[in-house]
Design a protein around this motif. Sequence first.
Motif, short mmCIF file in Angstrom:
data_model
loop_
_atom_site.label_atom_id
_atom_site.label_comp_id
_atom_site.label_asym_id
_atom_site.label_seq_id
_atom_site.Cartn_x
_atom_site.Cartn_y
_atom_site.Cartn_z
N THR A 1 -10.53 -0.45 5.26
CA THR A 1 -9.32 -0.05 4.60
C THR A 1 -9.52 0.00 3.19
O THR A 1 -9.15 0.89 2.37
CB THR A 1 -8.14 -0.68 5.10
N ASP A 2 -9.72 -1.14 2.70
CA ASP A 2 -9.76 -1.61 1.53
C ASP A 2 -10.86 -0.86 0.63
O ASP A 2 -10.76 -0.15 -0.65
CB ASP A 2 -10.02 -3.07 1.01
N ALA A 3 -11.90 -0.75 1.04
CA ALA A 3 -13.10 0.03 0.58
C ALA A 3 -12.68 1.64 0.45
O ALA A 3 -13.21 2.17 -0.63
CB ALA A 3 -14.28 -0.12 1.52
N PHE A 4 -12.18 2.04 1.58
CA PHE A 4 -11.67 3.33 1.31
C PHE A 4 -10.60 3.73 0.39
O PHE A 4 -10.90 4.60 -0.39
CB PHE A 4 -11.06 4.10 2.74
N VAL A 5 -9.85 2.72 0.27
CA VAL A 5 -8.72 2.97 -0.77
C VAL A 5 -9.34 2.63 -2.19
O VAL A 5 -9.07 3.68 -3.16
CB VAL A 5 -7.70 1.94 -0.73
N ALA A 6 -10.13 1.90 -2.21
CA ALA A 6 -10.96 1.59 -3.52
C ALA A 6 -11.77 3.02 -4.23
O ALA A 6 -11.74 3.54 -5.19
CB ALA A 6 -11.92 0.63 -3.70
N ALA A 7 -12.29 3.65 -3.24
CA ALA A 7 -13.01 4.72 -3.40
C ALA A 7 -12.23 5.98 -3.98
O ALA A 7 -12.62 6.77 -4.48
CB ALA A 7 -13.95 5.32 -1.99
N TYR B 1 0.77 -1.27 0.04
CA TYR B 1 0.09 0.04 0.05
C TYR B 1 0.76 1.18 -0.17
O TYR B 1 1.96 1.18 0.60
CB TYR B 1 -0.73 -0.10 1.19
N GLN B 2 0.45 2.15 -0.72
CA GLN B 2 1.18 3.44 -1.05
C GLN B 2 1.01 4.47 0.33
O GLN B 2 -0.39 4.62 0.62
CB GLN B 2 0.87 4.24 -2.11
N PRO B 3 1.96 5.03 0.94
CA PRO B 3 1.61 6.04 2.07
C PRO B 3 0.71 6.90 1.56
O PRO B 3 0.03 7.61 2.08
CB PRO B 3 2.91 6.47 2.31
N ALA B 4 0.91 7.46 0.44
CA ALA B 4 -0.24 8.57 -0.29
C ALA B 4 -1.73 8.03 -0.30
O ALA B 4 -2.63 8.74 0.31
CB ALA B 4 0.31 8.87 -1.73
N GLU B 5 -1.98 6.67 -0.45
CA GLU B 5 -3.13 6.22 -0.27
C GLU B 5 -3.48 6.02 1.13
O GLU B 5 -4.61 6.46 1.55
CB GLU B 5 -3.09 4.79 -0.91
N LEU B 6 -2.79 5.60 2.16
CA LEU B 6 -3.14 5.32 3.36
C LEU B 6 -3.46 6.72 4.17
O LEU B 6 -4.03 6.77 5.01
CB LEU B 6 -2.13 4.57 4.06
N ASP B 7 -2.62 7.56 3.65
CA ASP B 7 -2.84 8.92 4.26
C ASP B 7 -4.06 9.50 4.15
O ASP B 7 -4.58 10.43 5.10
CB ASP B 7 -1.78 10.03 3.78
N ARG B 8 -4.91 9.42 2.98
CA ARG B 8 -6.20 9.51 2.83
C ARG B 8 -7.32 8.60 3.41
O ARG B 8 -8.49 8.84 3.07
CB ARG B 8 -6.32 9.95 1.28
N VAL B 9 -6.87 7.52 4.23
CA VAL B 9 -7.78 6.57 4.76
C VAL B 9 -7.76 6.79 6.29
O VAL B 9 -6.95 7.28 6.80
CB VAL B 9 -7.25 5.25 4.27
N PRO B 10 -9.07 6.85 6.91
CA PRO B 10 -9.15 6.97 8.16
C PRO B 10 -8.17 6.28 9.16
O PRO B 10 -8.01 4.90 8.76
CB PRO B 10 -10.77 6.65 8.52
N THR B 11 -7.37 6.89 10.09
CA THR B 11 -6.53 6.23 10.85
C THR B 11 -6.79 5.08 11.59
O THR B 11 -6.16 4.02 11.39
CB THR B 11 -5.64 7.11 11.74
N ASP B 12 -8.15 5.28 12.10
CA ASP B 12 -8.79 3.92 12.81
C ASP B 12 -8.80 2.82 11.90
O ASP B 12 -9.25 1.49 12.48
CB ASP B 12 -9.79 4.46 13.59
N ALA B 13 -9.18 3.10 10.52
CA ALA B 13 -9.23 1.81 9.87
C ALA B 13 -8.10 1.28 9.43
O ALA B 13 -7.91 -0.17 9.52
CB ALA B 13 -10.17 2.41 8.55
N THR B 14 -7.05 1.96 9.29
CA THR B 14 -5.76 1.33 9.24
C THR B 14 -5.32 0.42 10.41
O THR B 14 -4.65 -0.20 10.15
CB THR B 14 -4.68 2.39 8.40
N ALA B 15 -5.78 1.19 11.42
CA ALA B 15 -5.17 0.41 12.76
C ALA B 15 -5.76 -0.93 12.86
O ALA B 15 -4.93 -2.06 13.19
CB ALA B 15 -5.55 1.31 14.01
N SER B 16 -6.94 -1.30 12.14
CA SER B 16 -7.72 -2.55 12.14
C SER B 16 -7.45 -3.37 10.71
O SER B 16 -8.01 -4.33 10.64
CB SER B 16 -9.03 -2.54 12.48
N PHE B 17 -6.38 -2.84 9.91
CA PHE B 17 -6.17 -3.51 8.92
C PHE B 17 -5.63 -4.88 8.88
O PHE B 17 -4.79 -5.08 9.64
CB PHE B 17 -5.19 -2.82 7.96
#
Length: 256
Positions: free
Chosen positions: A86-92, A43-59
């Motif tokens: 996480t993946d739903a937000f990245v897909a969006a 996953y690219q940091p630029a992608e994850l930076d735009r995803v809610p932090t608490d979502a990636t915590a439970s990735f």
Amino acid sequence: MNDSLDTRKLEREVKNIYRDVAETPTEEFHFETGRELAERLGYQPAELDRVPTDATASFAGVGYHFDLADVQEGDDVLDLGSGSGTDAFVAALYAGETGSVIGLDMTDEQLEKARALRDEAGMSTVSFERGYVEELPFEDGSFDVVISNGVINLSPNKRRVFEEAGRVLTGDGRLVLSDVISERQLPESIKTDADLWAACIGGAEQIDRYTATIEDAGFELQEVRNNDQYEFTSDQATNACQKYGVKSASLVARVR
């Protein structure tokens, strides 16, 4: 389908584990969780930076496949087993304002968390629905892309999952997933153990059988690759990996 597996116990065990992943993601599981894992998988940091932090915590995914998915502006995407989102937000991010993403999950705590994070982030093109990957509550031909990450191995009826994915995809739609598979067939003692299934081990299908099941469901397999950066963490899981070649792989297949 494995008739000797206690599927009701399996569902309870899976819900219990992923409830904990949603609510207390820093606990120790058989597998890793969190943003550090996501970045190591690709996953690219630029992608994850735009995803809610608490979502990636439970990735709790097992691979990265958005390069294979090639989600385009305007695509309608379904995420099977969407967890905390996480993946739903990245897909969006890729589907844009003219596309949509639906995450499907059976664990109430994951859905509650994902919906709250969606609302906080104002990501109006993303929704989360309760359901089972073997019985998709959607009309035929509803999606351009179906994605899934570390989930289908948990299903005792993988053929049904792939058939349902094919049903809800458009005529030229694609299935893109990462999952836990094995190089060798697992023994019955593991395949009938609901605890090991819930730990993402017991349901690992031998890779040739896994891909054959996808093709039998009406897909043309286009690419399969190993995710060498994924590792289980518990001794029990590590032993299965060494003995039976349990590992993570990503693939893309198109509707025939």
